[in-house]
Scaffold this active site. Structure first.
Site, PDB file in Angstrom:
ATOM      1  N   ASN A   9      28.659  33.957  -5.842  1.00 40.33           N
ATOM      2  CA  ASN A   9      29.124  32.891  -4.954  1.00 40.33           C
ATOM      3  C   ASN A   9      29.746  31.821  -5.842  1.00 40.33           C
ATOM      4  O   ASN A   9      29.033  31.045  -6.466  1.00 40.33           O
ATOM      5  CB  ASN A   9      27.933  32.333  -4.158  1.00 40.33           C
ATOM      6  CG  ASN A   9      28.303  31.097  -3.352  1.00 40.33           C
ATOM      7  OD1 ASN A   9      29.484  30.802  -3.162  1.00 40.33           O
ATOM      8  ND2 ASN A   9      27.297  30.380  -2.878  1.00 40.33           N
ATOM      9  N   HIS A  89      24.794  29.062   4.321  1.00 41.09           N
ATOM     10  CA  HIS A  89      24.358  28.597   2.992  1.00 41.09           C
ATOM     11  C   HIS A  89      23.790  27.181   3.128  1.00 41.09           C
ATOM     12  O   HIS A  89      24.302  26.375   3.909  1.00 41.09           O
ATOM     13  CB  HIS A  89      25.533  28.612   2.017  1.00 41.09           C
ATOM     14  CG  HIS A  89      25.097  28.396   0.604  1.00 41.09           C
ATOM     15  ND1 HIS A  89      24.771  27.147   0.117  1.00 41.09           N
ATOM     16  CD2 HIS A  89      24.885  29.264  -0.406  1.00 41.09           C
ATOM     17  CE1 HIS A  89      24.390  27.271  -1.139  1.00 41.09           C
ATOM     18  NE2 HIS A  89      24.441  28.543  -1.492  1.00 41.09           N
ATOM     19  N   GLU A  91      24.064  24.618   1.421  1.00 36.78           N
ATOM     20  CA  GLU A  91      25.032  23.531   1.198  1.00 36.78           C
ATOM     21  C   GLU A  91      25.860  23.283   2.457  1.00 36.78           C
ATOM     22  O   GLU A  91      26.198  22.143   2.783  1.00 36.78           O
ATOM     23  CB  GLU A  91      25.921  23.872  -0.011  1.00 36.78           C
ATOM     24  CG  GLU A  91      25.118  23.762  -1.314  1.00 36.78           C
ATOM     25  CD  GLU A  91      25.611  24.634  -2.447  1.00 36.78           C
ATOM     26  OE1 GLU A  91      26.724  25.197  -2.360  1.00 36.78           O
ATOM     27  OE2 GLU A  91      24.868  24.775  -3.435  1.00 36.78           O
ATOM     28  N   SER A 205      19.201  29.900  -8.784  1.00 35.27           N
ATOM     29  CA  SER A 205      18.991  29.847 -10.238  1.00 35.27           C
ATOM     30  C   SER A 205      18.684  31.207 -10.868  1.00 35.27           C
ATOM     31  O   SER A 205      17.949  31.284 -11.857  1.00 35.27           O
ATOM     32  CB  SER A 205      17.909  28.820 -10.591  1.00 35.27           C
ATOM     33  OG  SER A 205      18.345  27.509 -10.248  1.00 35.27           O
TER      34      SER A 205
HETATM   35  P1  PGA Z   1      22.726  29.096  -8.126  1.00 39.36           P
HETATM   36  O1  PGA Z   1      23.318  29.155  -6.626  1.00 39.36           O
HETATM   37  O2  PGA Z   1      22.622  30.538  -8.602  1.00 39.36           O
HETATM   38  O3  PGA Z   1      23.740  28.314  -8.896  1.00 39.36           O
HETATM   39  O4  PGA Z   1      21.406  28.444  -8.038  1.00 39.36           O
HETATM   40  C1  PGA Z   1      22.943  30.180  -5.750  1.00 39.36           C
HETATM   41  C2  PGA Z   1      23.604  29.962  -4.425  1.00 39.36           C
HETATM   42  O5  PGA Z   1      23.763  28.806  -4.009  1.00 39.36           O
HETATM   43  O6  PGA Z   1      23.985  30.930  -3.739  1.00 39.36           O
END
Ligand code: PGA
Length: 248
Positions: A9, A89, A91, A205
């Site tokens: 992503n 998601h 966000e 992460s």
């Molecule tokens: P990250 O994001 O691996 O940078 O924590 C994962 C995601 O938001 O899909």
């Protein structure tokens, strides 16, 4: 069991030049399905550069066509070569006002165009500390169920992404992820969704150092990878980690 699935992503990152370097360095691995969800303007470029990886987008309109300035339909994404689209998601939920019901309508729009929605669910830190993890996830899944039901879930991918783990460097432990993934599988099985083909990804992460332990869990069927998908070597290392411990 289907192959494990690892999805990059990119979020709001990339440029024509950087994408060429990144995708040129990725390649594919036998035994794991790889996909990358890129910003809309780069779909055509990525489609032309991908060599065996699947293409996806990061969100989609709930609408098919009409007076919806700025929106992009699932049919358009399919026409550009997408197989996957991320919906819900955290966000999008936190920053762009997407609520549970809208996530359901977006998943339905994806399925209508024969895309595979990657339905994201996950709790905040406060919700985890209050012992409400499965309650929150059940509510998020339940709203999607209203829109796509059993048949839709049998064609979807689910991504468990605890909000506190996204972009923080603090991934869930393998045990924490497994517990929630097993809970999601139970939720689906109670509703008689055929489980054999369902993939539940972990996101938050994930990196080359922690991926193998997460992917070794019996109910973790792959990953949704943000930061670590922006460097080819790191993304490939995460994908390769699905194959340790007989993970594929
Ligand atoms: P990250 O994001 O691996 O940078 O924590 C994962 C995601 O938001 O899909």
């Amino acid at each position: 069991m289907p192959k494990k699935l690892v999805v990059g992503n990119w979020k709001l990152n990339g440029s024509l030049a950087a994408n060429e370097v990144l995708l040129g360095g990725c390649g594919t691995l036998a035994g794991v399905e790889m996909a990358v969800c890129v910003p809309f303007p780069y779909l055509a470029q990525a489609a032309s550069l991908l060599d065996g990886m699947a293409l996806g987008a990061q969100t989609v309109s709930e609408f098919q066509s009409g007076a919806y300035t700025g929106e992009v339909s699932a049919e358009m994404l399919a026409e550009m070569g997408c197989r996957y689209v991320i919906v819900g998601h955290s966000e999008r939920r936190a920053l762009f006002g997407e609520d549970d019901a809208m996530v359901g309508r977006k998943a339905a729009a994806a399925l209508r165009a024969e895309l595979v929605p990657i339905v994201c669910v996950g709790e905040s830190l406060a919700e985890r500390e209050a012992g409400r993890v499965m309650e929150v996830i059940g509510r998020q899944l339940g709203a999607v169920w209203e829109s796509i039901g059993k048949e839709g879930f049998s064609r979807a991918v689910i991504a468990y992404e605890p909000v506190w783990a996204i972009g923080t460097g603090r991934a869930a432990s393998a045990g924490e992820a497994q517990e929630v993934h097993a809970g999601i599988r139970r939720w689906l099985s109670e509703r008689e969704v055929p489980l054999a083909e369902i993939r539940i990804l972990y996101g938050g992460s994930v990196n080359a150092g922690n991926a193998a332990a997460l992917f070794a869990m019996p109910d973790v069927d792959g990953g949704l990878i943000g930061g670590a998908s922006l460097v080819a070597e790191e993304f490939i290392a995460v994908c390769r980690a699905t194959m340790t411990n007989g993970g594929c």
